[in-house]
Design a protein around this motif. Structure first.
Motif, mmCIF file in Angstrom:
data_model
loop_
_atom_site.group_PDB
_atom_site.id
_atom_site.type_symbol
_atom_site.label_atom_id
_atom_site.label_comp_id
_atom_site.label_asym_id
_atom_site.label_seq_id
_atom_site.Cartn_x
_atom_site.Cartn_y
_atom_site.Cartn_z
ATOM 1 N N ASN A 45 0.821 -1.218 0.000
ATOM 2 C CA ASN A 45 0.000 0.000 0.000
ATOM 3 C C ASN A 45 0.849 1.260 0.000
ATOM 4 O OD1 ASN A 45 1.033 -0.291 2.556
ATOM 5 N ND2 ASN A 45 -0.827 0.327 3.626
ATOM 6 N N TYR A 46 2.104 1.156 -0.510
ATOM 7 C CA TYR A 46 2.974 2.322 -0.493
ATOM 8 C C TYR A 46 3.076 2.945 -1.869
ATOM 9 C CZ TYR A 46 6.662 5.466 0.959
ATOM 10 O OH TYR A 46 7.377 6.592 1.243
ATOM 11 N N TYR A 47 2.919 4.250 -1.931
ATOM 12 C CA TYR A 47 2.892 4.969 -3.201
ATOM 13 C C TYR A 47 4.149 4.697 -4.042
ATOM 14 C CZ TYR A 47 2.736 8.740 -6.576
ATOM 15 O OH TYR A 47 2.727 9.449 -7.753
ATOM 16 N N GLY A 48 3.950 4.428 -5.317
ATOM 17 C CA GLY A 48 5.066 4.323 -6.255
ATOM 18 C C GLY A 48 5.574 2.922 -6.498
ATOM 19 N N PHE A 49 5.006 1.933 -5.798
ATOM 20 C CA PHE A 49 5.457 0.547 -5.984
ATOM 21 C C PHE A 49 4.292 -0.278 -6.523
ATOM 22 C CE2 PHE A 49 8.539 2.298 -3.102
ATOM 23 C CZ PHE A 49 9.733 1.683 -3.469
ATOM 24 N N ALA A 50 4.338 -0.594 -7.815
ATOM 25 C CA ALA A 50 3.254 -1.367 -8.430
ATOM 26 C C ALA A 50 3.228 -2.794 -7.883
ATOM 27 C CB ALA A 50 3.432 -1.397 -9.952
ATOM 28 N N ALA A 51 4.415 -3.379 -7.726
ATOM 29 C CA ALA A 51 4.525 -4.716 -7.137
ATOM 30 C C ALA A 51 4.814 -4.580 -5.650
ATOM 31 C CB ALA A 51 5.654 -5.482 -7.821
ATOM 32 N N SER A 52 4.505 -5.633 -4.894
ATOM 33 C CA SER A 52 4.814 -5.633 -3.465
ATOM 34 C C SER A 52 6.322 -5.524 -3.268
ATOM 35 C CB SER A 52 4.317 -6.929 -2.818
ATOM 36 O OG SER A 52 2.926 -7.035 -2.961
ATOM 37 N N ILE A 53 6.722 -4.877 -2.174
ATOM 38 C CA ILE A 53 8.138 -4.777 -1.825
ATOM 39 C C ILE A 53 8.286 -5.196 -0.364
ATOM 40 C CG2 ILE A 53 7.947 -2.316 -1.202
ATOM 41 C CD1 ILE A 53 10.856 -1.988 -2.210
ATOM 42 N N LEU A 261 -1.192 7.611 13.073
ATOM 43 C CA LEU A 261 -1.173 6.504 12.116
ATOM 44 C C LEU A 261 0.220 5.875 12.049
ATOM 45 C CD1 LEU A 261 -3.225 5.346 9.950
ATOM 46 C CD2 LEU A 261 -2.050 6.827 8.310
ATOM 47 N N LEU A 262 0.321 4.598 12.398
ATOM 48 C CA LEU A 262 1.622 3.926 12.393
ATOM 49 C C LEU A 262 1.893 3.350 11.009
ATOM 50 C CD1 LEU A 262 1.517 2.141 15.880
ATOM 51 C CD2 LEU A 262 2.309 4.441 15.319
ATOM 52 N N GLN A 263 2.154 4.238 10.050
ATOM 53 C CA GLN A 263 2.346 3.852 8.659
ATOM 54 C C GLN A 263 3.605 4.520 8.101
ATOM 55 O OE1 GLN A 263 0.254 1.700 6.623
ATOM 56 N NE2 GLN A 263 -0.384 1.160 8.690
ATOM 57 N N VAL A 264 4.226 3.861 7.108
ATOM 58 C CA VAL A 264 5.441 4.399 6.495
ATOM 59 C C VAL A 264 5.177 5.787 5.914
ATOM 60 C CG1 VAL A 264 7.158 4.061 4.664
ATOM 61 C CG2 VAL A 264 6.389 2.099 6.014
ATOM 62 N N ALA A 265 4.037 5.966 5.256
ATOM 63 C CA ALA A 265 3.728 7.246 4.605
ATOM 64 C C ALA A 265 3.736 8.393 5.616
ATOM 65 C CB ALA A 265 2.373 7.161 3.908
ATOM 66 N N LYS A 266 3.161 8.157 6.784
ATOM 67 C CA LYS A 266 3.112 9.198 7.826
ATOM 68 C C LYS A 266 4.506 9.467 8.369
ATOM 69 C CE LYS A 266 2.254 10.071 12.524
ATOM 70 N NZ LYS A 266 3.151 9.820 13.668
ATOM 71 N N ALA A 267 5.303 8.410 8.550
ATOM 72 C CA ALA A 267 6.673 8.566 9.068
ATOM 73 C C ALA A 267 7.534 9.364 8.083
ATOM 74 C CB ALA A 267 7.293 7.197 9.329
ATOM 75 N N VAL A 268 7.389 9.063 6.792
ATOM 76 C CA VAL A 268 8.166 9.770 5.756
ATOM 77 C C VAL A 268 7.776 11.248 5.719
ATOM 78 C CG1 VAL A 268 8.499 9.981 3.251
ATOM 79 C CG2 VAL A 268 8.636 7.743 4.347
#
Length: 285
Positions: A45-53, A261-268
């Motif tokens: 669910n992270y912006y910019g990655f079409a495939a899972s990472i 929100l404990l999410q990568v997007a919020k941390a970035v």
């Protein structure tokens, strides 16, 4: 040249580092190695990655990007935060003075649910031996913990207190403690005392009489470090303003340690904001 020290190499810390380094600030990231992101199996669910990472790969790419713009990474464990003539991060490998510091070690998961602990904070329960050792001259105290961080707190208390007891709270010891420290392996059932700490009740039934209990579990996360310098912490999260600055000038916080929100997007995002604002403040000096 101004310098900044960022504690934590997860998405918040590395994002902040990208912005401070690109703004021309000498940037050092202190890291204990892979964090919570590393343990995330797949991110979809992270912006910019079409495939899972994988979390580990996202973390690796982030760090490589920061190194490419000149960010220095040092592997060590932060154990304290002080202010003398400037902010200084204390680590197991020496001190790192800084014009600004960003706390970004993620959410603390090391607050024990021990009856009496929260209610007696500031009345015998402390999270900073360096700050509060003076108040326990000639008194019996204990440190809750088992690792290098607990050892750091023990060493700050030994020259001052009448005695120091190590309360392992059921965990195996993970550092070499001085022989004069009494070690109690039992789980802690409760911190005792009405107005102030009078002792601890251990699971076997023993009561250890104490004037102070110093909490040093696991490693010193962002909230523990914030507490050490007197920055406001509420409900386990660091209080920040709209610029990600804590209640201590020059000290910023970003990511899971600020709650929400404990999410990568919020941390970035928060890392980017903290880095931008810290760099802007240093330019005005």
């Amino acid at each position: 040249m101004s310098n900044i020290v960022i504690i934590g190499s997860g998405p918040a810390g590395v994002s902040a580092a990208l912005y401070t380094a690109r703004a021309g600030v000498d940037t050092t990231v202190l890291t204990r190695g892979p964090g919570a992101l590393d343990r995330a199996e797949l991110i979809q669910n992270y912006y910019g990655f079409a495939a899972s990472i994988s979390g580990a790969e996202l973390e690796r790419q982030g760090i490589e990007g920061a190194k490419a713009v000149g960010v220095k990474f040092v592997t060590t464990e932060a154990v304290g935060l002080t202010y003398t003539d400037k902010l200084t991060v204390e680590t197991l490998d020496g001190d790192y003075p800084a014009d600004a510091v960003i706390l970004a070690t993620g959410a603390s998961r090391a607050t024990p649910r021990i009856p009496g602990l929260a209610g007696l904070e500031g009345h015998g329960v402390s999270y900073c031996a360096t700050c509060d050792a003076f108040f326990y001259r000639g008194k019996d105290v204990a440190v809750v913990g088992s690792g290098e961080y607990a050892l750091h707190e023990v060493q700050a208390l030994l020259p001052v207190a009448a005695s120091v007891t190590l309360l392992l709270n059921g965990a195996p010891p993970a550092a070499e403690f001085p022989p004069e420290v009494a070690v109690r392996p039992e789980k802690i059932d409760a911190i005792l005392g009405e107005q102030k700490v009078t002792g601890v009740q251990l699971s076997g039934g023993d009561v250890v009489e104490l004037a102070g209990v110093f909490v040093a579990l696991g490693v010193a996360g962002s909230t523990a470090l914030a507490r050490k310098i007197g920055a406001a912490v509420e409900n386990g999260r660091i209080v920040t303003d709209e610029k990600m600055q804590t209640t201590v000038p020059g000290l910023y916080a970003a990511g899971d340690c600020t709650g929400g929100l404990l999410q990568v997007a919020k941390a970035v995002y928060e890392g980017a904001l903290a880095g931008t604002e810290a760099a802007k403040a240093l330019r005005k000096r």
